[in-house]
Scaffold this active site. Sequence first.
Site, PDB file in Angstrom:
ATOM      1  N   ASP A   1      -7.220  -1.292  -3.958  1.00 25.44           N
ATOM      2  CA  ASP A   1      -7.951  -1.193  -3.499  1.00 25.44           C
ATOM      3  C   ASP A   1      -9.178  -0.104  -4.207  1.00 25.44           C
ATOM      4  O   ASP A   1     -10.262  -0.221  -4.239  1.00 25.44           O
ATOM      5  CB  ASP A   1      -7.592  -0.687  -2.412  1.00 25.44           C
TER       6      ASP A   1
ATOM      7  N   ASP B   1       1.292  -0.697  -0.181  1.00 24.34           N
ATOM      8  CA  ASP B   1       0.058  -0.130  -0.276  1.00 24.34           C
ATOM      9  C   ASP B   1       1.347   1.095   0.099  1.00 24.34           C
ATOM     10  O   ASP B   1       2.185   1.179   0.520  1.00 24.34           O
ATOM     11  CB  ASP B   1      -0.725   0.044   1.139  1.00 24.34           C
TER      12      ASP B   1
END
Length: 177
Positions: free
Chosen positions: A146, A132
């Site tokens: 995401d 991330d």
Amino acid sequence: MQAEAGAPLTDGGRRRTGVLLAVAAAVLAADQLTKILAVALLDPGRAVPVLGEVVQFRLIRNPGAAFSLATNMTPVLTVVAIVVVLVIVAVSRRVAHRGWAVALGAVLGGALGTVTDRIFRMPGAFRGHVVDFVELPNWPVFNVADSAIVTGAVLVAVLSVRGVPHDGARRREVVAT
């Protein structure tokens, strides 16, 4: 353009399957490319301002789901993502509506991006941590996969609420007698 009002926006399931797969491939490619760049260019945990403090890049490796939930359940999350991929692939041949193809393609591409991390990244297969790197104020750090999953899910919800069938069939109007 529709031939008549209310006619489905389709011209065959095969064509929409191609749209679904193209969207999924584009999402997966963008997700993996940006993760490769993030790992190569960012120092773990260090914020790099992109748009001041509104958008920053911060590299983290997430063993859990969104909001760092279920961090001790990485193998289960991997299996769930694989099931999502298999369900979308099974349904894909019946998708004949462009909106559904885009929505499911986004979810499929995002799920494949997550599965790729879970299988191929450290600490090992089915235990891999997701990369991330996009940070917004008061929001968990996330990635392209995401974003695609959330966008696809919102589109699925909108199409469902509007009563748009994934197979392009017309809705039957119930007439009171």
